[in-house]
Design an enzyme around this catalytic site. Structure first.
Site, short mmCIF file in Angstrom:
data_model
loop_
_atom_site.label_atom_id
_atom_site.label_comp_id
_atom_site.label_asym_id
_atom_site.label_seq_id
_atom_site.Cartn_x
_atom_site.Cartn_y
_atom_site.Cartn_z
N GLN A 191 0.84 -1.39 0.08
CA GLN A 191 -0.24 -0.06 -0.18
C GLN A 191 1.14 1.18 -0.16
O GLN A 191 0.23 2.25 -1.03
CB GLN A 191 -1.07 -0.44 0.60
CG GLN A 191 -0.06 -0.21 2.52
CD GLN A 191 -0.13 -1.62 3.13
OE1 GLN A 191 0.07 -2.60 1.87
NE2 GLN A 191 0.21 -1.69 4.66
N GLN A 259 28.26 -12.39 6.30
CA GLN A 259 26.98 -12.30 5.76
C GLN A 259 26.14 -13.21 6.10
O GLN A 259 25.09 -12.82 5.67
CB GLN A 259 27.78 -13.05 3.90
CG GLN A 259 27.48 -12.78 2.86
CD GLN A 259 27.06 -10.95 2.23
OE1 GLN A 259 27.67 -10.29 3.06
NE2 GLN A 259 25.90 -11.01 2.13
N HIS A 262 22.50 -12.23 7.79
CA HIS A 262 21.68 -11.14 6.76
C HIS A 262 20.88 -12.13 7.04
O HIS A 262 19.01 -11.66 7.12
CB HIS A 262 22.26 -11.43 5.45
CG HIS A 262 23.34 -10.31 5.72
ND1 HIS A 262 21.99 -8.80 6.32
CD2 HIS A 262 23.86 -9.03 5.28
CE1 HIS A 262 23.34 -7.14 5.86
NE2 HIS A 262 24.79 -8.41 5.57
N GLU A 327 28.60 -10.62 -5.83
CA GLU A 327 27.46 -9.24 -4.85
C GLU A 327 29.04 -7.72 -4.37
O GLU A 327 29.38 -7.28 -4.31
CB GLU A 327 26.62 -9.04 -3.98
CG GLU A 327 26.21 -7.75 -3.64
CD GLU A 327 24.68 -8.33 -2.51
OE1 GLU A 327 24.74 -9.23 -2.27
OE2 GLU A 327 24.56 -6.84 -1.99
N HIS A 328 29.62 -8.69 -2.92
CA HIS A 328 31.01 -8.47 -2.69
C HIS A 328 31.78 -9.40 -2.97
O HIS A 328 31.54 -10.62 -2.95
CB HIS A 328 30.50 -8.01 -0.70
CG HIS A 328 28.79 -7.68 -0.53
ND1 HIS A 328 28.40 -8.05 -0.14
CD2 HIS A 328 28.90 -6.36 -0.23
CE1 HIS A 328 27.29 -7.71 -0.25
NE2 HIS A 328 28.23 -6.46 0.21
N ASP A 361 29.15 -1.43 4.63
CA ASP A 361 28.10 -1.70 4.38
C ASP A 361 28.12 -0.16 5.45
O ASP A 361 26.43 -0.12 5.14
CB ASP A 361 27.93 -2.81 5.58
CG ASP A 361 28.08 -4.22 4.66
OD1 ASP A 361 27.90 -4.03 3.80
OD2 ASP A 361 28.09 -5.02 5.51
N HIS A 420 8.90 11.58 -42.27
CA HIS A 420 10.81 11.59 -42.41
C HIS A 420 11.11 12.55 -43.03
O HIS A 420 11.93 13.45 -42.72
CB HIS A 420 11.29 10.59 -41.49
CG HIS A 420 10.69 9.27 -40.30
ND1 HIS A 420 9.63 9.54 -40.40
CD2 HIS A 420 10.94 8.99 -39.03
CE1 HIS A 420 8.78 8.76 -38.71
NE2 HIS A 420 10.96 9.45 -38.53
#
Lengths: 435, 435
Positions: A191, A259, A262, A327-328, A361, A420
């Site tokens: 929402q 890592q 997480h 990613e890392h 981070d 054109h």
């Protein structure tokens, strides 16, 4: 125990391919529910937004109380401990300094025909940042999303954050204030995304929505994409640590566990040519893991997705890293500059043993919103560019049109687009008629 | 007759809002069919690709004939007329020169703590360009997609183009050669997108797919997004022409019709404070329209979506333009520099009466792949950045970690991520223990 792969094993390629192909995320299909929520908010605006918010967040809000007042923000910020405030301010300042260097230059030049060409960057008119509530309410993510928007010059910056049971993390409000957020709304979930994309009586629509969220938020972002811009939708996080034999096993173990803590879907991978180091790191993980408050999560991640890869040498590790496109990427080696030159595809690279990913981070300066699930092959972390768009500019004069217009006429005719061609030719004809 | 709106009318706002909200595209829902095609190609590779290609394109290909050979390309290129070749070469050279200026710089600096920070841009390893076959086979689009990839340094560039009934536009092959495409495949539709995303025995997978296509191609690009990167999915094209009274009505009429002839869903809008000019342009459109080979298409677009807006002045036109965020914006006014400063949101701006959009479609240099459907509010046209990704770099030394690490520890603890905190603290402890 994590999987251990050895590149000299005959079945290494099969094991590595299986790791690459493994799906770590079991995303619930909430598309239909989310489509219903978005339709409700579009149709009934604040009335729907308030109803849904009170139902999902167990609150008792009214439309005129959706927005945090300056006094409410003041009160929350006043309760933040001094060292937390100082840490947030240091992080904000460093993130700001890093992202300020990303501002791309405008360009305008005149070419040999006399044509003026160039482009201009402008910020989106309004950005909306989603901030999760409860457990995953990370003030550092507020900074990482809001500061690039502010550096880009976005004139209006709104945050939506749910307040389950009426609770809000004061550090989130302080991070909003430090980053210069203009509006903070007590709404969350699909929402909130719908309200930011389409607007309600009280929340004006934005042009770009960024920020992490649960499966409902991710599905809502997908569904409003096109109406507004969105950032990438993050999958589970991962780190690849490439280490030589000279590293501290405990340091590497903690980097892997940082890592793993997480999310049970997170992945921590160690690559090293040194079997003894690998063994020592695995032993250190086993020793440290039970001492972590988030041992259950980190343990599940390490057990199900943790991987140790023994390579012939560091060059082979760099080549395998490119196939992962992590990613890392930590390069915990004696000469990280030499190794970084061999890597092509990674979201963020941390060079040398003194650069734990966790520093990045929070406080190093680069963004922590990074491409997951191998998408560093083709995409980049969040930056000021995500809050800017480029408009190309061209201005021809009669001489420039005379020089290049005939080629446009030829190409347009070859493509069967005669209007054109004629739109150029009518101007060339005027030139030719001129005395 | 196009709709005419006048900003001084009391019901202008309702009419303008209706125009903004009007959905011009009636996209068929082909998602399920496309999902089936992608699954087939993933499961059965070339066998499925050849079957689907032969069925949809009425060809009789085998896997070893999917790729155009150098001799086939030579033969096709040899048949291209000299003026077509020269026009393509001029266009390619100008597009190359423009996009070369877009290459973003790498950065690396050392901050006051001794931290080395920066980023590095690298190209995707492989890009796949989709080129429609048949009627909509535009060599100019090959240049606009392939040249930015080449400028970005993409090492491998593959094109997929269907050959319905075995037919191929020689100009498409020549454009591929001029742009430096490495591979040209005789496949199209969702099966081509699937092959580029997942690979088959003969077509190696790519990392990024760009290029226009029909509803099946667009749906396939949506479905493979995440596995590979994609460019934006274009909706119907639009132009907004803002003109003062001093312009040639025929020039403006042809600019509007050049947009309208693309597609019955295309939209051409004229804004001017000069009612007499507006009347003259509408009359010119009515006069020129029947003379166009594509009169049926252009006529439907102009009738259903053409709009004339009479404004109080040019400043009001600029403000309304920002609410439209047009893909193409022509500023056919005496002082376009003054007006361009008032505009924020547009894909491409063409300044002054001597800069017809059609010149930009082919030879000016900027890209003609631009954000449609108001997405210029938050996105940009195709550029070299679409074929690059940025890796952030950081390297701390002990002094830098000592300076900023404690703040990372504080923030990690405040977020309940103790392994993050300890991965930094274990290093700080080593420093503190040092003599």
């Amino acid at each position: 125990m994590p999987v251990t792969l050895t590149t000299t094993d005959p079945d290494f390629e099969a094991g590595f391919a299986a790791m690459l192909a493994a799906k770590r995320e079991d995303a619930a299909d909430v598309g239909d529910v989310v489509a219903g929520i978005i339709a409700e908010v579009r149709a009934r605006g604040d009335a729907a937004l308030v109803e849904l918010t009170n139902r999902f967040d167990r609150t008792d809000l009214t439309a005129d109380r959706l927005r945090f007042t300056p006094a409410e923000i003041d009160a929350a910020c006043a309760g933040v401990a001094a060292d937390d405030r100082a840490a947030l301010e240091l992080a904000a300042e460093r993130i700001r300094a890093y992202h300020a260097r990303q501002m791309p230059p405008d360009a305008l030049w005149t070419d040999e025909t006399g044509a003026e060409l160039g482009w201009r960057w402008t910020p989106v008119a309004a950005a909306g940042l989603y901030v999760p509530g409860g457990q995953a309410s990370y003030p550092s993510s507020v900074l990482m999303n809001a500061i690039p928007a502010r550096v880009a010059g976005v004139p209006r910056l709104a945050v939506c954050v749910p307040t389950p049971g009426g609770e809000i993390n004061p550090l989130v409000l302080l991070a909003c204030r430090i980053a210069g957020v203009d509006e903070i709304w007590r709404v969350g979930g699909a929402q909130a995304v719908a309200a930011m994309a389409y607007g309600t009586e009280t929340i004006r629509p934005v042009d770009k929505i960024t920020g992490p969220g649960n499966a409902y938020v991710a599905a809502a972002k997908r569904q409003v994409f096109g109406r507004v811009g969105i950032d990438s939708i993050a999958g589970p996080s991962e780190v690849l640590v490439i280490a030589d034999g000279a590293q501290h096993p405990d340091w590497l173990a903690l980097d892997l566990l940082a890592q793993a803590e997480h999310d049970a879907d997170a992945q921590a991978i160690l690559m090293t040519p040194d079997a003894a180091l690998a063994q020592a790191v695995v032993a250190a993980v086993d020793r440290i893991l039970p001492t972590l408050p988030r041992a259950a999560i980190a343990g599940a991640s390490w057990r199900d997705h943790g991987t140790v890869i023994l390579t012939r040498d560091l060059a082979e590790a760099a080549a395998l890293s490119d196939r992962i496109a992590p990613e890392h990427l930590e390069l915990c080696v004696d000469d990280p500059q030499a190794l970084v030159a061999q890597v092509r595809h990674a979201g963020a690279i941390f060079l040398g043993g003194w650069t734990p990913e966790a520093a990045g981070d929070y406080v190093s300066g680069p963004n922590h919103v990074l491409p997951t699930a191998r998408s560093a092959r083709f995409s980049s972390g969040l930056s000021v560019l995500d809050f800017l768009k480029r408009t190309t500019l061209s201005r021809l004069n009669p001489a420039a049109l005379a020089a290049i217009g005939p080629a446009a006429v030829t190409l347009a005719m070859s493509e069967g687009l005669s209007a054109h061609a004629r739109s150029v030719q009518v101007r060339l004809d005027t030139l030719n008629e001129a005395p």
